[in-house]
Design a protein around this motif. Structure first.
Motif, PDB file in Angstrom:
ATOM      1  N   ALA A 165       0.824  -1.215   0.000  1.00 41.78           N
ATOM      2  CA  ALA A 165       0.000   0.000   0.000  1.00 41.78           C
ATOM      3  C   ALA A 165       0.857   1.264   0.000  1.00 41.78           C
ATOM      4  O   ALA A 165       0.568   2.222  -0.734  1.00 41.78           O
ATOM      5  CB  ALA A 165      -0.919  -0.015   1.220  1.00 41.78           C
ATOM      6  N   LEU A 166       1.902   1.281   0.798  1.00 42.71           N
ATOM      7  CA  LEU A 166       2.744   2.474   0.884  1.00 42.71           C
ATOM      8  C   LEU A 166       3.590   2.662  -0.367  1.00 42.71           C
ATOM      9  O   LEU A 166       3.744   3.779  -0.878  1.00 42.71           O
ATOM     10  CB  LEU A 166       3.642   2.388   2.117  1.00 42.71           C
ATOM     11  CG  LEU A 166       2.938   2.586   3.458  1.00 42.71           C
ATOM     12  CD1 LEU A 166       3.845   2.175   4.607  1.00 42.71           C
ATOM     13  CD2 LEU A 166       2.511   4.043   3.623  1.00 42.71           C
ATOM     14  N   PHE A 167       4.141   1.571  -0.892  1.00 42.93           N
ATOM     15  CA  PHE A 167       5.070   1.684  -2.008  1.00 42.93           C
ATOM     16  C   PHE A 167       4.378   2.037  -3.316  1.00 42.93           C
ATOM     17  O   PHE A 167       4.979   2.705  -4.162  1.00 42.93           O
ATOM     18  CB  PHE A 167       5.861   0.392  -2.168  1.00 42.93           C
ATOM     19  CG  PHE A 167       7.178   0.420  -1.429  1.00 42.93           C
ATOM     20  CD1 PHE A 167       7.466   1.394  -0.515  1.00 42.93           C
ATOM     21  CD2 PHE A 167       8.133  -0.562  -1.665  1.00 42.93           C
ATOM     22  CE1 PHE A 167       8.672   1.414   0.165  1.00 42.93           C
ATOM     23  CE2 PHE A 167       9.343  -0.556  -1.004  1.00 42.93           C
ATOM     24  CZ  PHE A 167       9.614   0.441  -0.080  1.00 42.93           C
ATOM     25  N   CYS A 168       3.128   1.606  -3.534  1.00 40.06           N
ATOM     26  CA  CYS A 168       2.477   2.003  -4.777  1.00 40.06           C
ATOM     27  C   CYS A 168       2.191   3.499  -4.783  1.00 40.06           C
ATOM     28  O   CYS A 168       2.166   4.136  -5.844  1.00 40.06           O
ATOM     29  CB  CYS A 168       1.206   1.188  -5.015  1.00 40.06           C
ATOM     30  SG  CYS A 168      -0.145   1.489  -3.870  1.00 40.06           S
ATOM     31  N   VAL A 169       2.014   4.079  -3.589  1.00 41.20           N
ATOM     32  CA  VAL A 169       1.798   5.525  -3.473  1.00 41.20           C
ATOM     33  C   VAL A 169       3.116   6.285  -3.618  1.00 41.20           C
ATOM     34  O   VAL A 169       3.237   7.205  -4.437  1.00 41.20           O
ATOM     35  CB  VAL A 169       1.118   5.866  -2.136  1.00 41.20           C
ATOM     36  CG1 VAL A 169       1.065   7.381  -1.927  1.00 41.20           C
ATOM     37  CG2 VAL A 169      -0.277   5.280  -2.076  1.00 41.20           C
ATOM     38  N   THR A 170       4.143   5.896  -2.841  1.00 42.91           N
ATOM     39  CA  THR A 170       5.410   6.630  -2.888  1.00 42.91           C
ATOM     40  C   THR A 170       6.122   6.435  -4.226  1.00 42.91           C
ATOM     41  O   THR A 170       6.778   7.362  -4.721  1.00 42.91           O
ATOM     42  CB  THR A 170       6.345   6.180  -1.748  1.00 42.91           C
ATOM     43  OG1 THR A 170       6.604   4.768  -1.864  1.00 42.91           O
ATOM     44  CG2 THR A 170       5.715   6.464  -0.396  1.00 42.91           C
ATOM     45  N   GLY A 171       5.986   5.235  -4.834  1.00 41.70           N
ATOM     46  CA  GLY A 171       6.603   5.022  -6.136  1.00 41.70           C
ATOM     47  C   GLY A 171       5.992   5.915  -7.200  1.00 41.70           C
ATOM     48  O   GLY A 171       6.712   6.500  -8.025  1.00 41.70           O
TER      49      GLY A 171
END
Length: 214
Positions: free
Chosen positions: A101-107
């Protein structure tokens, strides 16, 4: 004192993924070194691929030493707190979903800041989210979750990356909306595990048929 929110979210994503890697290492019977390495692989792998694609110098994982802290902390946390390795499967899925969840946003955010087009931003957000997990599962001799037909993995990441990119272009993206996008991804991933949601198979004819009653 200014707070680098993207960095904090990135490090949090590294930690969540690293915990999932260390939990998997524990379930596989790896030693503490293997736990750190597997946690580092899943926590940093997607971000390294992202930064190489963006071609903005050395990947953050190698240029900023603080990225080494979350995998070490994750390995120690698992070592001292997990009492029953066989029952840690649900924890593994939860931390993996949090990292996704976090990485799809920050990426996606990093790609947007680099001036990439919307489609590229979504694809890079998904790559950041699933890349480390692929490395983790292959190293541990498991089928990567992104290829597992029994649940949803890449689709929630596409949803999160798409929401992030759309809100950025509509100028709706802020801490609250970005958090909401991550919550949507986490919830969708956990619900897919709970209720067995999955995407259609690659060939419709391969779908299991119910046996006929004689």
């Amino acid at each position: 004192m200014t707070i680098d929110l993207p960095l904090i979210l990135d490090l949090l994503g590294v930690f969540f993924f690293a915990v999932s890697g260390s939990l998997l290492a524990a379930r596989k019977g790896f030693d503490i070194v293997g736990s750190v390495l597997l946690g580092s692989m899943v926590g940093l792998g997607g971000g390294v691929v992202r930064d190489i694609v963006l071609n903005q110098g050395p990947p953050a994982a190698f240029s900023n030493q603080i990225y080494l802290v979350p995998p070490l902390a994750a390995a120690l946390l698992v070592y001292f707190t997990v009492k029953n390795v066989k029952r840690s499967g649900r924890l593994l899925f939860m931390f993996d979903a949090g990292g996704l969840a976090l990485f799809c946003v920050t990426g996606s955010l990093k790609a947007l800041d680099a001036g990439m087009n919307p489609v590229a931003c979504i694809l890079l957000g998904v790559t950041t989210a699933v890349g480390g997990g692929i490395l983790r599962d292959i190293t541990a001799n498991d089928v990567p979750k992104v290829f597992d037909p029994k649940d949803l993995y890449a689709i929630p990441a596409f949803v999160g990356a798409g929401l992030t990119t759309a809100m950025w272009h509509l100028e709706w993206l802020n801490l609250a909306s970005g958090t909401a996008a991550a919550v949507v991804v986490f919830t969708l991933r956990m619900l897919s595990l709970r209720y067995g949601w999955h995407a259609p198979l690659a060939a419709r004819s391969w779908a299991a048929r119910r046996p006929r009653r004689g």
